[in-house]
Design an enzyme around this catalytic site. Structure first.
Site, short mmCIF file in Angstrom:
data_model
loop_
_atom_site.label_atom_id
_atom_site.label_comp_id
_atom_site.label_asym_id
_atom_site.label_seq_id
_atom_site.Cartn_x
_atom_site.Cartn_y
_atom_site.Cartn_z
N THR A 1 52.85 -38.52 3.15
CA THR A 1 51.47 -38.95 2.95
C THR A 1 50.56 -37.80 2.54
OG1 THR A 1 51.72 -40.79 4.45
CG2 THR A 1 49.49 -39.98 4.18
N SER B 1 59.12 -39.83 4.03
CA SER B 1 60.13 -39.25 4.93
C SER B 1 60.96 -40.28 5.70
CB SER B 1 59.48 -38.26 5.89
OG SER B 1 58.77 -38.94 6.90
N ASP C 1 56.73 -39.64 9.30
CA ASP C 1 57.65 -40.58 9.95
C ASP C 1 58.84 -39.89 10.61
OD1 ASP C 1 55.97 -42.55 9.09
OD2 ASP C 1 57.39 -43.52 7.74
N1 ASP Z 1 55.74 -42.95 5.34
C1 ASP Z 1 55.10 -41.66 5.28
C2 ASP Z 1 56.18 -40.57 5.37
O1 ASP Z 1 56.71 -40.34 6.39
C3 ASP Z 1 54.12 -41.52 6.36
C4 ASP Z 1 53.41 -40.18 6.43
O2 ASP Z 1 53.71 -39.20 5.79
O3 ASP Z 1 52.47 -40.15 7.23
O4 ASP Z 1 56.46 -39.96 4.40
#
Ligand code: ASP
Length: 351
Positions: free
Chosen positions: A35, A82, A116
């Site tokens: 993110t 991630s 994540d």
């Molecule tokens: N789904 C994203 C990831 O883990 C969530 C984040 O980065 O906050 O890459």
């Protein structure tokens, strides 16, 4: 000013700025996506965005204040959300970090990462990085395009942590939301809030406040330079599955793990690693086939320690305070060295 004088003035200014740049510590930023590099359609969108879109140089350029703290250069390792992290990327990251930290001109590493699985990458690196130099993971909960994005300040603070002399020898660190946590004990505790990374019972190591890095404690467990694990020649890790216990657990997933070729199983048990009697039968059968069973807990806090004598007699090992996902990584690394159950329990007691 004559042309010659201008040239001299310019060269003096250039030498001074090179000397200043040379005085700053060198930090390499390894980017993996997440993110922090996420891009949404509007400034109010904090969900429904695409993670890992923005390249590392753009993220660095958005925080010019970093240049007052360190000489930074970026390297894009992968560009993923991630939740899609895999062993190949973990090994690639670990090997690159060990290569970089062996260089005299690299003082620390910052890794931008999705939140994540950030704690898993942090703990894995904590077990396999062969250096005392700071390695700091950072992410963000709001995409780079959001109003009040947390990424830029998190990135600046992560670099501050990476250049701080008190970060040396503390193991791999996570710097997010003005707090510093240790890789072993930190976990994501909230699905959407920026204050998500906590070590609920064992506690944070310190803060970054007013630009200052402040430490109060460190983990007593083995890590980095003091770790026995070596990934330099590894291209894969043994398969270890996690089974999450629940009412009506009939052991069907334990059978599936065995059929999939698991070399180890981490059981995320109820309470102090308790196991439904129907699943227990399957885990006993798996253990008899040589699969290593580690009891862990779905509770989130407290150690998993021996409970009913039967579990110990059945040669199930105890996962200590490690979350199931961290116990899985430790078991994978342990299995690269040994299948001796006493040795593996020793590893769980020390890391
Ligand atoms: N789904 C994203 C990831 O883990 C969530 C984040 O980065 O906050 O890459």
């Amino acid at each position: 000013m004559s042309f010659k004088q201008t040239l001299i003035a310019l060269s003096v200014a250039l030498t001074a700025s090179v000397a200043m740049a040379g005085d700053l510590p060198n930090v390499r930023i390894l980017a993996t996506g997440g993110t922090i590099a996420g891009s949404a359609a509007s400034a109010t969108a904090t969900t429904g965005y695409e993670a890992g879109k923005i390249a590392i140089q753009t993220l660095i350029d958005a925080v010019p204040q970093i240049n007052d703290v360190a000489d930074v250069s970026g390297e894009q390792i992968v560009k993923i959300s991630s939740n899609n992290m895999d062993t190949a990327t973990l090994l690639k990251l670990a090997k690159r970090i060990n290569e970089l930290l062996a260089q005299k001109d690299v003082d620390g590493i910052v890794i931008t990462h999705g939140t994540d699985t950030l704690e898993e990458t942090a703990y894995f690196l904590n077990l396999v990085v062969k250096s005392d130099k700071p390695v700091v993971l950072v992410g963000a909960m709001r995409p780079a395009t959001a109003m009040s994005a947390d990424g830029p300040m998190n990135l600046l603070n992560a670099v501050r942590v990476a250049v701080n002399k008190d970060s040396v020898g503390k193991g791999v660190l996570v710097a997010m939301n003005d707090e510093i946590n240790g890789a072993r004990d930190v976990t994501k505790t909230n699905t959407t809030n920026v204050a998500t990374f906590k070590a609920p019972e064992l506690g944070k190591l310190g803060y970054i406040a007013g630009g200052k890095v402040m430490y109060y404690k460190e983990s007593t467990r083995r890590h980095t330079k003091n770790s026995e694990f070596d990934v330099s020649k590894l291209t894969s890790l043994p398969r270890v599955d996690i089974l999450y216990s629940h009412v009506d657990d009939d052991g069907v997933l334990a059978k599936a793990a065995v059929a999939a070729g698991a070399k180890g199983i981490v059981h995320a048990g109820t309470g102090n690693g308790s196991i439904h009697q129907n699943a227990e039968k399957e885990l006993v059968a798996a253990q008899k086939k040589g699969i290593v069973i580690v009891r862990s807990a779905r509770v989130g806090n407290g150690p998993t320690v021996p409970s009913v004598a039967r579990y110990t007699e059945q040669k199930f090992l105890d996962g200590d305070t490690l979350s199931p996902q961290k116990a899985r990584l430790l078991l994978q690394l342990a299995l690269t060295k040994t299948t001796d159950l006493k040795e593996i329990q020793r590893i769980f007691d020390e890391y």
